[in-house]
Design a protein around this motif. Sequence first.
Motif, short mmCIF file in Angstrom:
data_model
loop_
_atom_site.label_atom_id
_atom_site.label_comp_id
_atom_site.label_asym_id
_atom_site.label_seq_id
_atom_site.Cartn_x
_atom_site.Cartn_y
_atom_site.Cartn_z
N LYS A 98 0.85 -1.19 0.00
CA LYS A 98 0.00 0.00 0.00
C LYS A 98 0.88 1.24 0.00
N PRO A 99 0.46 2.29 -0.66
CA PRO A 99 1.21 3.53 -0.58
C PRO A 99 1.20 4.07 0.84
N THR A 100 2.30 4.68 1.26
CA THR A 100 2.39 5.18 2.63
C THR A 100 1.50 6.39 2.86
N SER A 101 1.07 7.07 1.79
CA SER A 101 0.24 8.24 1.96
C SER A 101 -1.21 7.89 2.27
N GLU A 102 -1.60 6.62 2.09
CA GLU A 102 -2.98 6.20 2.35
C GLU A 102 -3.20 6.09 3.85
N LYS A 103 -4.24 6.76 4.36
CA LYS A 103 -4.53 6.75 5.78
C LYS A 103 -5.94 6.24 6.02
N LYS A 104 -6.19 5.76 7.23
CA LYS A 104 -7.50 5.25 7.60
C LYS A 104 -8.39 6.36 8.16
N ARG A 105 -7.89 7.53 8.32
CA ARG A 105 -8.63 8.62 8.95
C ARG A 105 -9.64 9.21 7.99
N LYS A 106 -10.75 9.68 8.54
CA LYS A 106 -11.79 10.31 7.75
C LYS A 106 -11.29 11.68 7.28
N ALA A 107 -11.87 12.15 6.19
CA ALA A 107 -11.50 13.46 5.65
C ALA A 107 -11.96 14.55 6.62
N GLN A 108 -11.23 15.62 6.65
CA GLN A 108 -11.52 16.81 7.45
C GLN A 108 -11.70 16.47 8.94
N THR A 109 -10.74 15.75 9.51
CA THR A 109 -10.76 15.47 10.94
C THR A 109 -9.52 16.07 11.57
N THR A 110 -9.57 16.23 12.87
CA THR A 110 -8.42 16.76 13.61
C THR A 110 -8.30 15.99 14.92
N ASP A 111 -7.10 15.89 15.43
CA ASP A 111 -6.85 15.21 16.69
C ASP A 111 -6.91 16.21 17.83
N ILE A 112 -7.45 15.77 18.97
CA ILE A 112 -7.42 16.59 20.18
C ILE A 112 -6.91 15.72 21.31
N LEU A 113 -6.34 16.35 22.30
CA LEU A 113 -5.89 15.65 23.49
C LEU A 113 -6.96 15.83 24.54
N LEU A 114 -7.44 14.75 25.09
CA LEU A 114 -8.53 14.81 26.05
C LEU A 114 -8.10 14.10 27.32
N SER A 115 -8.06 14.84 28.41
CA SER A 115 -7.77 14.25 29.72
C SER A 115 -9.05 14.17 30.51
N LEU A 116 -9.32 13.01 31.08
CA LEU A 116 -10.53 12.81 31.87
C LEU A 116 -10.15 12.35 33.27
N GLU A 117 -10.98 12.72 34.24
CA GLU A 117 -10.81 12.17 35.57
C GLU A 117 -11.12 10.68 35.49
N GLU A 118 -10.45 9.89 36.31
CA GLU A 118 -10.64 8.44 36.26
C GLU A 118 -12.09 8.05 36.50
N GLU A 119 -12.76 8.76 37.41
CA GLU A 119 -14.17 8.45 37.71
C GLU A 119 -15.05 8.67 36.49
N LEU A 120 -14.81 9.77 35.75
CA LEU A 120 -15.60 10.05 34.55
C LEU A 120 -15.30 9.03 33.45
N LYS A 121 -14.05 8.65 33.31
CA LYS A 121 -13.66 7.64 32.32
C LYS A 121 -14.32 6.31 32.63
N ASP A 122 -14.28 5.89 33.90
CA ASP A 122 -14.92 4.63 34.31
C ASP A 122 -16.42 4.69 34.07
N ARG A 123 -17.02 5.85 34.33
CA ARG A 123 -18.45 6.03 34.10
C ARG A 123 -18.79 5.90 32.61
N MET A 124 -17.93 6.49 31.76
CA MET A 124 -18.14 6.40 30.32
C MET A 124 -18.03 4.95 29.85
#
Length: 144
Positions: free
Chosen positions: A68-94
Motif C-alpha cells: 500500500k502507498p504510505t500516503s494512504e490513511k485510515k482517517r476520515k476526511a476533514q478530521t483533527t486530533d485533540i488531546l482529552l484528559s478525563l478524571e478516572e471516575e468520569l472515564k470509568d463512568r463512560m
Amino acid sequence: MSAIPQPSRPAPRSRNTFAQAAAKTTATPETVEPEAAATPSAAPATAARSATSPATPRQRKAASAPVKPTSEKKRKAQTTDILLSLEEELKDRMVAALEHTRPRTGIKSQQVFIRTAIDQLCTKLETQYNNGEPFPAPADEIAI
C-alpha cells in the motif's frame, strides 16, 4: 540441571528500526536468514523447521501481498486530533455506560461515544441559545 538448552534471547526492540522491520517483511525467502544459522544455540527441532521453511507464514504473506502507498490513511476526511484528559471516575463512568448500552445504541467504541456526546451537547446548546443554528466561528483574536 536440565538437559534442555536455554533459549536464546531476542535482540532488544530499541535496535530494530522501522526500515529494518520493513526490510525483513518484504525480503524474499531466499534472502531471509534461517533462525538456526543466526542463533547457534537453537534447539535441533528449530533447526529442522528452519531448514524446511526459511520464511515464516507472515513473511510469505507480506511478500505476496500488494504494497500500500504510505500516503494512504485510515482517517476520515476533514478530521483533527485533540488531546482529552478525563478524571478516572468520569472515564470509568463512560466505559460502564458504553458497555451496558452497546446493544441499544450501537455505539461500539469510546471515540464514537465521545463524538456522539459532543454532537448532542452542541445541538442542545445551539437549540437553547442560538435558535437551533450552529454558532458562528469565534473571532481570530479570541484564543480558545
